[in-house]
Motif scaffolding. Structure first.
Motif, PDB file in Angstrom:
ATOM      1  N   LYS A   4       0.843  -1.202   0.000  1.00  0.00           N
ATOM      2  CA  LYS A   4       0.000   0.000   0.000  1.00  0.00           C
ATOM      3  C   LYS A   4       0.877   1.251   0.000  1.00  0.00           C
ATOM      4  CE  LYS A   4      -4.118  -1.846   0.356  1.00  0.00           C
ATOM      5  NZ  LYS A   4      -5.233  -1.557  -0.499  1.00  0.00           N
ATOM      6  N   SER A   7      -2.153   7.432  -2.220  1.00  0.00           N
ATOM      7  CA  SER A   7      -2.775   7.675  -3.529  1.00  0.00           C
ATOM      8  C   SER A   7      -2.239   8.939  -4.187  1.00  0.00           C
ATOM      9  CB  SER A   7      -4.294   7.747  -3.394  1.00  0.00           C
ATOM     10  OG  SER A   7      -4.659   8.841  -2.560  1.00  0.00           O
ATOM     11  N   VAL A  25      -3.369   2.966  -1.815  1.00  0.00           N
ATOM     12  CA  VAL A  25      -3.743   2.114  -2.941  1.00  0.00           C
ATOM     13  C   VAL A  25      -2.677   1.047  -3.140  1.00  0.00           C
ATOM     14  CG1 VAL A  25      -5.080   3.927  -4.084  1.00  0.00           C
ATOM     15  CG2 VAL A  25      -2.651   3.699  -4.578  1.00  0.00           C
TER      16      VAL A  25
END
Length: 53
Positions: A4, A7, A25
């Motif tokens: 992760k 973003s 994301v």
């Protein structure tokens, strides 16, 4: 494996970036998508926006 990342790394895709959302994301999925996009790709398309304005 899932990695992760913020973003915000993908703000270049957007003509009007939303700024920091704090959302994370999947790095591998988004980079796979990014590699398949045309150079200078942005959302919304500037040609379309110029016709709307």
């Amino acid at each position: 494996m899932e990695l992760k990342v913020p973003s915000d790394l993908y703000n270049a895709w957007f003509l009007y970036p939303a700024g920091s959302s704090g959302m994370e994301v999947d790095y591998f999925i988004l980079n796979t998508i990014m590699e398949s996009l045309p150079d200078n790709y942005v959302i919304p398309d500037p040609k379309v926006m110029s016709r709307i304005e």
